[in-house]
Design a protein around this motif. Structure first.
Motif, mmCIF file in Angstrom:
data_model
loop_
_atom_site.group_PDB
_atom_site.id
_atom_site.type_symbol
_atom_site.label_atom_id
_atom_site.label_comp_id
_atom_site.label_asym_id
_atom_site.label_seq_id
_atom_site.Cartn_x
_atom_site.Cartn_y
_atom_site.Cartn_z
ATOM 1 N N UNK A 30 0.753 -1.177 0.032
ATOM 2 C CA UNK A 30 -0.043 -0.029 0.085
ATOM 3 C C UNK A 30 0.854 1.247 0.088
ATOM 4 N N UNK A 31 1.875 1.317 0.708
ATOM 5 C CA UNK A 31 2.872 2.409 0.963
ATOM 6 C C UNK A 31 3.635 2.551 -0.224
ATOM 7 N N UNK A 32 4.056 1.532 -0.838
ATOM 8 C CA UNK A 32 5.044 1.539 -2.136
ATOM 9 C C UNK A 32 4.016 2.228 -3.338
ATOM 10 N N UNK A 33 2.824 1.708 -3.324
ATOM 11 C CA UNK A 33 2.158 2.471 -4.551
ATOM 12 C C UNK A 33 1.777 3.917 -4.156
ATOM 13 N N UNK A 34 1.568 4.432 -3.063
ATOM 14 C CA UNK A 34 1.560 5.682 -2.459
ATOM 15 C C UNK A 34 2.696 6.405 -2.954
ATOM 16 N N UNK A 35 3.833 5.807 -2.662
ATOM 17 C CA UNK A 35 5.181 6.416 -3.105
ATOM 18 C C UNK A 35 5.339 6.606 -4.619
ATOM 19 N N UNK A 36 5.086 5.626 -5.459
ATOM 20 C CA UNK A 36 4.912 5.353 -6.773
ATOM 21 C C UNK A 36 4.163 6.397 -7.483
ATOM 22 N N UNK A 37 2.954 6.949 -6.827
ATOM 23 C CA UNK A 37 1.980 7.706 -7.488
ATOM 24 C C UNK A 37 2.268 9.277 -6.510
ATOM 25 N N UNK A 38 3.175 9.558 -5.811
ATOM 26 C CA UNK A 38 3.718 10.895 -5.657
ATOM 27 C C UNK A 38 2.938 11.369 -4.221
ATOM 28 N N UNK A 39 2.365 10.238 -3.526
ATOM 29 C CA UNK A 39 1.430 10.630 -2.521
ATOM 30 C C UNK A 39 2.261 10.947 -1.131
ATOM 31 N N UNK A 40 3.668 10.455 -1.358
ATOM 32 C CA UNK A 40 4.708 10.653 -0.341
ATOM 33 C C UNK A 40 6.011 10.501 -1.013
ATOM 34 N N UNK A 41 7.256 11.397 -0.597
ATOM 35 C CA UNK A 41 8.338 11.374 -1.096
ATOM 36 C C UNK A 41 9.419 10.543 -1.121
ATOM 37 N N UNK A 42 8.976 9.328 -0.295
ATOM 38 C CA UNK A 42 9.883 8.484 0.215
ATOM 39 C C UNK A 42 9.155 7.240 0.389
ATOM 40 N N UNK A 43 9.917 6.096 0.502
ATOM 41 C CA UNK A 43 9.436 4.608 0.973
ATOM 42 C C UNK A 43 9.813 4.145 2.109
ATOM 43 N N UNK A 44 9.588 4.914 3.046
ATOM 44 C CA UNK A 44 9.863 4.557 4.637
ATOM 45 C C UNK A 44 8.408 4.443 5.265
ATOM 46 N N UNK A 45 8.582 3.266 6.181
ATOM 47 C CA UNK A 45 7.220 3.096 6.832
ATOM 48 C C UNK A 45 7.733 2.940 8.463
ATOM 49 N N UNK A 46 6.659 3.219 9.465
ATOM 50 C CA UNK A 46 6.846 3.112 10.666
ATOM 51 C C UNK A 46 7.661 1.579 11.153
ATOM 52 N N UNK A 47 8.619 1.683 11.904
ATOM 53 C CA UNK A 47 9.388 0.406 12.126
ATOM 54 C C UNK A 47 10.057 -0.052 10.986
ATOM 55 N N UNK A 48 10.321 0.559 9.805
ATOM 56 C CA UNK A 48 11.150 0.142 8.901
ATOM 57 C C UNK A 48 10.403 -0.918 8.116
ATOM 58 N N UNK A 49 8.991 -0.916 8.170
ATOM 59 C CA UNK A 49 8.118 -1.975 7.616
ATOM 60 C C UNK A 49 8.404 -2.238 6.136
ATOM 61 N N UNK A 50 8.712 -1.290 5.299
ATOM 62 C CA UNK A 50 9.125 -1.614 4.088
ATOM 63 C C UNK A 50 10.020 -2.694 3.703
ATOM 64 N N UNK A 51 10.787 -3.029 4.621
ATOM 65 C CA UNK A 51 11.847 -3.918 4.593
ATOM 66 C C UNK A 51 10.919 -5.442 4.685
#
Length: 390
Positions: free
Chosen positions: A325-346
């Motif tokens: 979910x956060x990855x696509x928000x980043x892809x679509x410009x809704x946020x400037x980075x792909x960092x999540x609470x607790x480093x959850x992107x990993x």
């Protein structure tokens, strides 16, 4: 560009999708639709990301919610999509609810917002009996009601932890429902989303658990708006919703089969309370608009390509879906980075993100292809992959 595959190879890919343009619906939906939204981190302010409260980028977190509301979608706030219990604590969730409700009240569409109330401000060691669990729930219910949100009674890890039987569930939920100011939404989250919820409603057998949940609903039907079921089992959901009393909604949380469940079987249909709707908002909104207009061909054309995307995002281990979910928000410009609470992107592998990128493009859900390519190339480079190499 070159994208990693599940087979461990790099495969050439060229974007082919036509991006959907987000817009307000032209007609009212015939299905209630809540999108469960994520939280945008503030990576510069973050300190010790695996402990303590997360740093939240409030501006972009709330901006994302406005984007959903502008497309006619309701919001399920501070739910598991917002990493409740997986990087986001109750105090952060409470602030999120309060800030969101201020924004919702000022929004011209006056969007519907339902907010998660659980027991996660207390440790399991503090929740050893029904009275303690009830008191914990009451604290969060009071906060949601004070902010002006509708209550979603989130499934709690505390009841399975004490091996509660159906009678204990009936006592806890019966008390909470009778005390609630307005009708609430119940929440049945399967153990594929959270292993600690195995045996919810006092039974590991799904049929017995269903009977226990339905007994609670039947006994308090005037205080139950509906129940969200996330078991990824279409047949079970169809059978369950047919047994609900009149006026009680089934909110599908089935991120594998939502298109068919929302359309319905000619007699019954499901409403929606879905994490995937935050990722596919333009397709979801415009498909629901088409369904409301009786245009089922357009409904299927828009929504069916998103199902493969959703099944990839919610693949096992399903609890890590928030990263997609956060990855696509980043892809679509809704946020400037792909960092999540607790480093959850990993929590997901690079080949997963490559597949999500492909499927999102094919569903028309990369709104700015040049931006998406640039950001995907950055992520690939961090994994030692030259995506531009031919």
């Amino acid at each position: 560009m070159l994208l990693p595959s599940q087979e461990g190879t790099l495969v050439s890919y060229s974007l082919t999708g036509t991006p959907l343009i987000p817009r307000a619906p032209k007609v009212a939906f015939t299905r209630t639709a809540f999108a469960a939204a994520h939280v945008v981190s503030d990576p510069i302010a973050e300190r010790a990301p695996w402990v303590g409260r997360p740093a939240v980028d409030w501006e972009n977190t709330l901006k994302f919610r406005h984007w959903l509301w502008d497309q006619g979608l309701g919001l399920a706030e501070a739910m598991d999509t917002a990493q409740r219990g997986m990087g986001v604590d109750w105090l952060t969730a409470k602030e999120l609810i309060e800030r969101t409700m201020v924004e919702a009240k000022a929004h011209p569409l006056k969007p519907r917002v339902a907010c998660g109330a659980g027991t996660d401000h207390k440790s399991l060691d503090e929740l050893k009996d029904a009275d303690a669990i009830i008191a914990a729930y009451e604290t969060q219910i009071e906060a949601v009601e004070a902010a002006g949100g509708q209550v979603i009674l989130m499934a709690t890890r505390a009841l399975p932890a004490i091996n509660a039987g159906p009678d204990t569930y009936a006592r806890v939920y019966g008390h909470l429902l009778e005390q609630a100011r307005d009708p609430v939404i119940l929440h049945w989250l399967g153990d594929m989303f959270d292993p600690a919820l195995c045996g919810y409603w006092g039974a590991t057998d799904v049929a017995a658990a269903s009977d226990a949940a339905l007994d609670i609903i039947m006994s308090h039907a005037d205080k139950v708006d509906g129940i969200k079921i996330s078991l990824l089992d279409q047949a079970h959901e169809e059978a369950f919703r047919a047994r609900l009393p009149e006026g009680v909604r089934l909110y599908t949380g089935d991120d594998f089969n939502y298109a068919a469940l929302i359309e319905g079987d000619g007699t019954h249909y499901s409403h929606a309370l879905l994490g995937i709707f935050a990722a596919i908002a333009p397709a979801a909104s415009q498909a629901l608009e088409a369904l409301a207009q009786g245009d089922r061909a357009t409904y299927h054309r828009l929504l069916e390509p998103t199902v493969a995307l959703s099944r990839e995002i919610f693949k096992a281990p399903t609890q890590f879906y928030k990263a997609g979910i956060a990855f696509l928000a980043w892809m679509n410009g809704a946020q400037s980075h792909f960092i999540m609470p607790g480093g959850f992107q990993s929590s997901r592998e690079i080949s997963h993100y490559g597949e999500v990128f492909r499927l999102a493009d094919q569903a028309g859900l990369l709104s700015d292809p040049d931006l998406a390519i640039s950001r995907m190339s950055t992520l690939l480079a961090l994994h030692g992959i030259d995506g531009d190499r031919s």
